[in-house]
Design a protein around this motif. Sequence first.
Motif, PDB file in Angstrom:
ATOM      1  N   PHE A 207     -78.953 -27.808 -26.495  1.00 59.50           N
ATOM      2  CA  PHE A 207     -78.160 -29.350 -25.139  1.00 59.50           C
ATOM      3  C   PHE A 207     -77.809 -29.081 -24.192  1.00 59.50           C
ATOM      4  O   PHE A 207     -76.853 -29.183 -23.343  1.00 59.50           O
ATOM      5  CB  PHE A 207     -77.534 -30.471 -26.276  1.00 59.50           C
ATOM      6  N   PHE A 208     -76.382 -27.577 -24.844  1.00 61.56           N
ATOM      7  CA  PHE A 208     -75.091 -27.663 -23.619  1.00 61.56           C
ATOM      8  C   PHE A 208     -75.677 -26.909 -23.023  1.00 61.56           C
ATOM      9  O   PHE A 208     -75.470 -26.984 -21.836  1.00 61.56           O
ATOM     10  CB  PHE A 208     -74.226 -26.771 -24.743  1.00 61.56           C
ATOM     11  N   ILE A 212     -75.710 -27.750 -18.881  1.00 60.79           N
ATOM     12  CA  ILE A 212     -74.387 -26.967 -18.091  1.00 60.79           C
ATOM     13  C   ILE A 212     -74.993 -25.887 -17.441  1.00 60.79           C
ATOM     14  O   ILE A 212     -74.616 -25.383 -16.434  1.00 60.79           O
ATOM     15  CB  ILE A 212     -73.446 -26.699 -19.493  1.00 60.79           C
ATOM     16  N   TRP A 213     -76.903 -25.011 -17.949  1.00 55.06           N
ATOM     17  CA  TRP A 213     -76.745 -23.906 -17.350  1.00 55.06           C
ATOM     18  C   TRP A 213     -77.964 -24.049 -16.655  1.00 55.06           C
ATOM     19  O   TRP A 213     -78.079 -25.098 -15.143  1.00 55.06           O
ATOM     20  CB  TRP A 213     -76.488 -22.508 -17.972  1.00 55.06           C
ATOM     21  N   SER A 214     -78.999 -24.137 -17.319  1.00 58.49           N
ATOM     22  CA  SER A 214     -80.399 -24.988 -16.398  1.00 58.49           C
ATOM     23  C   SER A 214     -81.158 -25.014 -17.840  1.00 58.49           C
ATOM     24  O   SER A 214     -81.241 -23.677 -18.948  1.00 58.49           O
ATOM     25  CB  SER A 214     -80.943 -23.741 -15.885  1.00 58.49           C
ATOM     26  N   PRO A 215     -82.649 -25.514 -17.964  1.00 58.60           N
ATOM     27  CA  PRO A 215     -83.624 -25.887 -18.835  1.00 58.60           C
ATOM     28  C   PRO A 215     -84.392 -24.867 -19.360  1.00 58.60           C
ATOM     29  O   PRO A 215     -84.505 -24.644 -20.126  1.00 58.60           O
ATOM     30  CB  PRO A 215     -84.364 -27.129 -18.349  1.00 58.60           C
ATOM     31  N   SER A 216     -84.848 -23.583 -18.059  1.00 56.73           N
ATOM     32  CA  SER A 216     -85.034 -22.518 -18.804  1.00 56.73           C
ATOM     33  C   SER A 216     -84.811 -21.369 -19.287  1.00 56.73           C
ATOM     34  O   SER A 216     -85.192 -20.841 -20.305  1.00 56.73           O
ATOM     35  CB  SER A 216     -85.221 -21.422 -16.920  1.00 56.73           C
ATOM     36  N   ALA A 217     -83.108 -21.507 -18.742  1.00 59.42           N
ATOM     37  CA  ALA A 217     -81.939 -20.408 -20.197  1.00 59.42           C
ATOM     38  C   ALA A 217     -81.894 -21.469 -20.863  1.00 59.42           C
ATOM     39  O   ALA A 217     -82.280 -20.453 -21.952  1.00 59.42           O
ATOM     40  CB  ALA A 217     -80.685 -20.036 -19.270  1.00 59.42           C
ATOM     41  N   ALA A 218     -81.624 -22.327 -21.304  1.00 57.06           N
ATOM     42  CA  ALA A 218     -81.924 -23.058 -22.399  1.00 57.06           C
ATOM     43  C   ALA A 218     -83.342 -22.530 -22.913  1.00 57.06           C
ATOM     44  O   ALA A 218     -83.027 -22.469 -24.534  1.00 57.06           O
ATOM     45  CB  ALA A 218     -81.666 -24.419 -22.427  1.00 57.06           C
ATOM     46  N   ASN A 219     -84.164 -23.200 -22.773  1.00 56.47           N
ATOM     47  CA  ASN A 219     -85.247 -22.802 -23.668  1.00 56.47           C
ATOM     48  C   ASN A 219     -85.563 -20.467 -23.878  1.00 56.47           C
ATOM     49  O   ASN A 219     -85.816 -21.105 -25.344  1.00 56.47           O
ATOM     50  CB  ASN A 219     -87.021 -22.712 -23.033  1.00 56.47           C
TER      51      ASN A 219
END
Length: 331
Positions: A207-208, A212-219
């Motif tokens: 979630f962070f 904070i960054w991007s949904p793609s990077a989080a995934n």
Amino acid sequence: MLKSIKSKIPFIFLISISLFWGIYYQGNHPLNDFGNANFEWLYLLDALIVLPVLCLILIKNKKEAALKAVVLCSLAILIGSYIIPEQNKFLMNYLEHARFGLLALIVILELSALITVYLAIKSALSQQTDPDIAIARPINKLFKQNAIANFLCFETRMWAFLFYAKHIKPSYFTGEQHFSYHKKDGSQANLLGFIFIILLELPMMHFFLHFIWSPSAANIITGLTIFSLLFFTAEYRSVARRPVSISKSQLIIRYGLYPAYNIALANIKTIDLNTGFIARARTIKRYNYSGYPNIKITLKEPQNDIDTVFLGLDNPHHFIDSTNKEQKHAI
């Protein structure tokens, strides 16, 4: 050694051309006539002609060479789609779409091969065969003994212990005597601690990064973290079931999921207790999870430049006595 270096040259070449052409296309300098000479064929010549030729020349096994060429060329097209400016793309627009169909075909072929391997391994494990042999035999039959086979053996071993660990016992492994290492300094408990930390951190980190960054990077990062979680879980299950063993002629060092390291009993010069810290060195192999390794094995003749092996076992005294006895019988 030379064969191993040769097989890595195509990948090194791909990295080199990606860096060079990335600088070429993304900058305004005399090399590209200040952006007026960003022709896509310059990169494609290296990526689609020179790269596969290198694979075919340097890799002796033509099946492996062809597979590696297809994978590296697909990766080169992916890289090219980012480094070549949009206004200079013509062939790249077609190649980008073709890449997905080609990769899908490779995935289908690989999945069919892996399913075959899985069924062979499951059958062998059901017969209480040595799990390492059960895993390696069908994979080596399909891919021969090379870097791809070694990687698949490691990965398959991970999945085997992740889903099939309850059916694997230390007694199934090759060797007359088996020795454990999972209790030493709480090794297995520490692995369980890592698993809980990853589980607690995973949703918060996702979630962070998402906000904070991007949904793609989080995934992407969450996916990699989940894979590491699966690895630690398989490692946790394997340490109590995959033993260090002594056969009539060899010491077989298995530690977690990593490949076994075999030492001929006749090649052991001395075997002693160890009580201190051991720093990394090119001539040393260390097999130890927590604390200091408690066994030092000195070899008569180095194996691939390794002349000393350090081990951490639950019962070092019993191991030393047993190894010395087997050495005498072997001699």
